[in-house]
Write a protein that holds these residues in place. Structure first.
Motif, PDB file in Angstrom:
ATOM      1  N   CYS A  31     -14.252  10.570 -43.583  1.00 52.06           N
ATOM      2  CA  CYS A  31     -15.516  10.488 -44.325  1.00 52.06           C
ATOM      3  C   CYS A  31     -15.288  10.565 -45.830  1.00 52.06           C
ATOM      4  O   CYS A  31     -15.906   9.814 -46.602  1.00 52.06           O
ATOM      5  N   ILE A  32     -14.410  11.461 -46.263  1.00 54.48           N
ATOM      6  CA  ILE A  32     -14.131  11.597 -47.698  1.00 54.48           C
ATOM      7  C   ILE A  32     -13.547  10.307 -48.251  1.00 54.48           C
ATOM      8  O   ILE A  32     -13.934   9.835 -49.331  1.00 54.48           O
ATOM      9  N   ASP A  33     -12.615   9.711 -47.528  1.00 57.33           N
ATOM     10  CA  ASP A  33     -12.018   8.450 -47.980  1.00 57.33           C
ATOM     11  C   ASP A  33     -13.086   7.359 -48.089  1.00 57.33           C
ATOM     12  O   ASP A  33     -13.093   6.573 -49.057  1.00 57.33           O
ATOM     13  N   MET A  34     -13.974   7.293 -47.116  1.00 60.76           N
ATOM     14  CA  MET A  34     -15.024   6.270 -47.130  1.00 60.76           C
ATOM     15  C   MET A  34     -16.021   6.519 -48.264  1.00 60.76           C
ATOM     16  O   MET A  34     -16.466   5.585 -48.935  1.00 60.76           O
ATOM     17  N   LEU A  35     -16.367   7.787 -48.484  1.00 60.08           N
ATOM     18  CA  LEU A  35     -17.280   8.124 -49.579  1.00 60.08           C
ATOM     19  C   LEU A  35     -16.661   7.793 -50.939  1.00 60.08           C
ATOM     20  O   LEU A  35     -17.351   7.305 -51.844  1.00 60.08           O
ATOM     21  N   LYS A  36     -15.352   8.051 -51.090  1.00 60.06           N
ATOM     22  CA  LYS A  36     -14.672   7.706 -52.339  1.00 60.06           C
ATOM     23  C   LYS A  36     -14.722   6.202 -52.578  1.00 60.06           C
ATOM     24  O   LYS A  36     -14.967   5.738 -53.702  1.00 60.06           O
TER      25      LYS A  36
END
Length: 470
Positions: free
Chosen positions: A295-300
């Motif tokens: 999720c963090i990678d996608m949000l970034k």
């Protein structure tokens, strides 16, 4: 839910080793809330990016555009950052202030919606008179058809919902005093209930009837407010075709504009709530789930796409495959954690204080509200011991409401007053004691409508309602 989390919940309920199990419960709940909020944040952030790319809808409103920019910054400084030096508490306060501002704005938009629904009711009922169109209406046949439509279903809740809808569309043919009797009977239902329940119901009625307009109603969105002002001063008895057509064109434009605004506000508020849950949970969670890193990678990647004004990267779409089904599982876990939270906070407050864990459990209390499904829930409202609403309390509140309605009815035309009565009917529980009473009300309402144009309009609206459910 994992077996260890089920054991934690069971041990807390059984008061086993509370110091250890309350701590474990708090952290497990925070882990689940953090992962769950990240997924929701990701989905809503993705949607708002699509809206920006497709219609640039958010940018059309200065306040929403500025708010989304603030959210970009807060995300970049917190959950998307590798540095932990930022003051999370101050940013949580900032997000709460944004929530309050948006709630105030949404209150105004809701009032606009209530106003336009009332004037739409009026405009619909003069349509055939203004256009000079005519068609025969058999009141007896229509009454029979409506009655059969209402009671063709055995589900009482469905029947009651239909009755509310139909009574709000039938011609209003009753005296002010008779309407007040209906209103009094409705309020009496709350006898013995919490006073707050009655207060909330009356507040909703006041809003629906435009008895209390929120701050900013006259100037928050001038395009909408100015048109409502025009509608409020119309002489509906003497509208000509040209004026009616122009008003309806403006009505369509205004309602489309308002609908888009409300939709965007709801979406941005979803992001505010999700981000607030993420920040509250971040400092207490210790999740090593792959879901978090995905999720963090996608949000970034999404954040970079916002900043660079580029398209959504393919990696974001591919990432959804990795978290498919996780949101549903976490949602069920959170329901289990939340189910005992109130008991934990009331029964074990001394232990929580002794453990110096007040902050984490206050955070869980706020998270519970934010994930409750009520987007604009008041986070500052404390649960208070409520007195039951007795007869005297109900009479006091009824008299206040009737005084406001009496003043409103004295200051407005019959067309608008009937529209307000209809709007209130649509929010009042069914008070008919038998099918025969319903039948008699329908027949009386149709039979005593001497305005041919209004009767035709009501017949057309009710026929459309019934046909759409066939």
């Amino acid at each position: 839910m994992k077996k260890e989390n089920k054991n934690i919940i069971r041990n807390v309920l059984q008061d086993n080793d509370l110091e250890m199990n309350l701590a474990a419960y708090g952290h497990a709940y925070m882990n689940a809330a953090y992962e769950y909020s990240l997924i929701r944040l990701l989905l809503n952030y993705y949607t708002i990016k699509e809206i920006q790319d497709d219609t640039n809808g958010i940018a059309k409103d200065d306040y929403l555009s500025a708010t989304v920019d603030k959210l970009h910054t807060i995300m970049f400084q917190t959950i998307l950052s590798d540095e932990l030096e930022i003051d999370f508490d101050s940013l949580i306060v900032s997000l709460q202030q944004i929530r309050k501002e948006m709630t105030d704005k949404m209150t105004v938009l809701t009032a606009y919606t209530d106003s336009l629904q009332i004037y739409e009711y009026v405009m619909n009922r003069i349509e055939y008179t203004v256009k000079g169109e005519s068609f025969p209406v058999d009141e007896t046949q229509l009454a029979t058809k409506i009655f059969q439509y209402l009671f063709c279903d055995n589900d009482k809740m469905v029947v009651n919902s239909k009755i509310q809808m139909v009574t709000s569309q039938l011609p209003i043919r009753m005296t002010k005093n008779r309407f007040f009797d209906y209103l009094t009977d409705t309020l009496n239902i709350y006898q013995g209930s919490d006073q707050s329940a009655l207060d909330d119901f009356i507040a909703m009625l006041k809003s629906t009837a435009l008895l209390e307009l929120p701050q900013g109603y006259d100037d928050a969105y001038p395009v909408i407010a100015n048109f409502i002002q025009v509608l409020s001063t119309c002489d509906y008895k003497n509208l000509d075709m040209e004026t009616y057509t122009a008003l309806m064109e403006q009505f369509s434009f205004t309602t489309d504009y308002l609908t888009e605004l409300v939709s965007n506000y709801l979406l941005v508020m979803e992001i505010v709530n999700d981000l607030l849950v993420s920040l509250i949970a971040f400092l207490y969670q210790n999740s090593d789930s792959e879901t978090v890193s995905v999720c963090i990678d996608m949000l970034k990647a999404l954040h970079n796409a916002f900043v660079s004004e580029s398209d959504i990267p393919d990696s974001v779409d591919e990432g959804f495959v990795q978290i498919e089904g996780v949101q549903e599982e976490l949602g069920e876990d959170i329901l289990q954690f939340e189910s005992i939270l109130n008991e934990v906070l009331t029964k074990h407050q001394d232990t929580i204080s002794w453990m110096m864990s007040d902050k984490i459990f206050n955070g869980l209390s706020m998270i519970s509200k934010l994930l409750s499904g009520s987007l604009f829930v008041d986070l500052e409202k404390k649960d208070e011991v409520n007195e039951p609403a007795d007869a005297d309390y109900i009479i006091e509140k009824r008299d206040e409401l009737l005084a406001l309605l009496t003043t409103f009815f004295d200051e407005h035309s019959r067309e608008i007053n009937r529209a307000v009565m209809a709007a209130l009917f649509s929010n009042m529980p069914v008070l008919f004691n038998s099918q025969q009473e319903v039948k008699e009300y329908i027949e009386y309402s149709l039979g005593h409508c001497s305005n041919a144009g209004e009767l035709m309009a009501c017949a057309k609206i009710l026929e459309d309602i019934m046909e759409n459910e066939e």
